[in-house]
Design an enzyme around this catalytic site. Structure first.
Site, short mmCIF file in Angstrom:
data_model
loop_
_atom_site.label_atom_id
_atom_site.label_comp_id
_atom_site.label_asym_id
_atom_site.label_seq_id
_atom_site.Cartn_x
_atom_site.Cartn_y
_atom_site.Cartn_z
N MET A 102 29.55 55.48 75.92
CA MET A 102 30.33 56.49 76.65
C MET A 102 29.69 56.71 78.03
O MET A 102 29.88 57.76 78.65
CB MET A 102 30.39 57.79 75.86
CG MET A 102 31.13 57.60 74.53
SD MET A 102 31.85 59.10 73.88
CE MET A 102 30.40 60.09 73.64
N GLY A 110 17.87 53.45 76.18
CA GLY A 110 18.35 53.16 74.82
C GLY A 110 19.54 52.21 74.87
O GLY A 110 19.57 51.19 74.15
N HIS A 111 20.51 52.52 75.73
CA HIS A 111 21.68 51.64 75.85
C HIS A 111 21.25 50.25 76.36
O HIS A 111 21.74 49.23 75.89
CB HIS A 111 22.68 52.20 76.88
CG HIS A 111 23.29 53.50 76.49
ND1 HIS A 111 23.02 54.68 77.13
CD2 HIS A 111 24.20 53.82 75.52
CE1 HIS A 111 23.73 55.66 76.60
NE2 HIS A 111 24.44 55.17 75.61
N GLN A 159 36.86 62.20 70.07
CA GLN A 159 35.72 62.36 69.17
C GLN A 159 34.93 63.64 69.48
O GLN A 159 33.92 63.92 68.84
CB GLN A 159 34.81 61.13 69.18
CG GLN A 159 33.99 60.92 70.43
CD GLN A 159 33.20 59.63 70.38
OE1 GLN A 159 33.74 58.54 70.48
NE2 GLN A 159 31.88 59.74 70.19
#
Ligand code: PAF
Length: 309
Positions: A57, A63-64, A88
């Site tokens: 997103m 982390g990504h 969501q």
């Protein structure tokens, strides 16, 4: 070895790839429409290239990027999607304040030589409007923890991930273990629908002081950031104590500890079987046991988890 594999090997070694011979070759492809992404992916598939997919997103962090790097080592082509999925979010404020940093995201992805980025808008993903027609059933997996506290969240995740899978048609999809329950739900989706996609779980990436990396961390004030580190620190302590404490004792330890930290408000902490996500009451009830936590730090909701057994 095919030319495309050689080029891919080179692309994974950034310094080598920065050689003038190669700089003219690399160009990250940015697709905005379903037609564009489908035709790009079909082109790769026609060349027998394997496709790795990292759905995000945006508001990308290390982390990504670690997911992208893993995909690049395992697949010929890596596709990253950036789409803040409205269906969501059970809390409208969370959706409005979700960080949006597209320019920086694209730069980060380019720096690690991502092949294709898919940046659809809402109309592209929900051409029929934001009405949720698909209803998936994840049974007990979605009735606990995040599922219990964020009604409709996992159906919203499953709807968008299935639509993205249909467009990107990946061989492998990479998800972070921080969203442990999401990973279980997506694995169940793939199994239920018999999709030919391997779901690859990837380790949690943490800041130096232990805080799990999250797009929401940038919303923390400096005081909140100081308190937030206690979430992971408490989980690390709990991991050390796990052998000596009963499940109930360990739960009380974590809940009481978090509740003494200024600005932190625990939403839940549960100790569960890592496969079915149901609470356990003793350490010998399951082969793999994990502790999952959600904490509100002011307006910012953070989750984390730790493996006990
Ligand atoms: O983990 C996320 O960022 C999102 O839930 C996902 C998987 C991209 C679906 O919107």
């Amino acid at each position: 070895m095919s030319i495309s594999t050689v080029i891919n090997c080179l692309k994974q070694n950034k310094d080598y790839f920065c050689h003038p011979i190669f700089t003219s070759y690399y160009k990250m492809i940015v697709c905005k429409t379903r037609l564009e992404i489908e035709s790009e992916v079909n082109r790769c598939r026609a060349l027998n290239q394997t496709v790795g997919f990292v759905p995000t997103m945006g508001a990308l962090h290390e982390g990504h990027i670690s997911l992208v790097e893993k995909s690049k080592t395992e697949c010929d082509i890596t596709v990253v999607s950036i789409f803040v999925n409205p269906i969501q979010f059970n809390n409208p404020n969370d959706l409005t304040s979700y960080p949006r940093t597209l320019e920086n995201d694209l730069k980060l992805l380019e720096d690690v030589l991502t092949d294709i980025v898919f940046v659809p808008d809402v109309n592209e993903m929900y051409p029929e409007g934001i009405v949720v027609k698909e209803h998936y059933d994840f049974g007990l997996l979605e009735s606990v923890m995040e599922g219990e506290h964020r009604p409709g969240h996992f159906n919203g995740v499953a709807v968008v991930v299935k639509r993205l899978f249909d467009l990107v048609n990946p061989n492998k999809a990479f998800f972070g273990l921080k969203d442990f329950q999401q990973l279980a739900v997506i694995s169940s989706l793939v199994k239920q629908l018999n999709l030919p996609i391997e779901i690859v779980p990837c380790d949690i990436v943490r800041e130096e002081d232990g805080l799990a990396m999250s797009s929401r961390n940038v919303r923390l004030t400096s005081e909140q950031r100081i308190s937030a580190v206690e979430i992971s620190q408490t989980l690390f302590k709990a991991q050390v104590l796990a052998k000596a404490y009963s499940i109930e004792e360990l739960k009380s330890f974590v809940i009481e500890k978090i509740n003494t930290v200024p600005l932190l408000q625990i939403e839940y902490f549960d100790i569960v079987d890592s496969i079915n996500l149901q609470s356990v009451s003793s350490w010998d009830e399951s082969k793999e046991i994990i502790g999952c936590i959600a904490v509100n730090v002011g307006e910012v909701r953070l989750i984390d988890n730790i493996l006990f057994l």
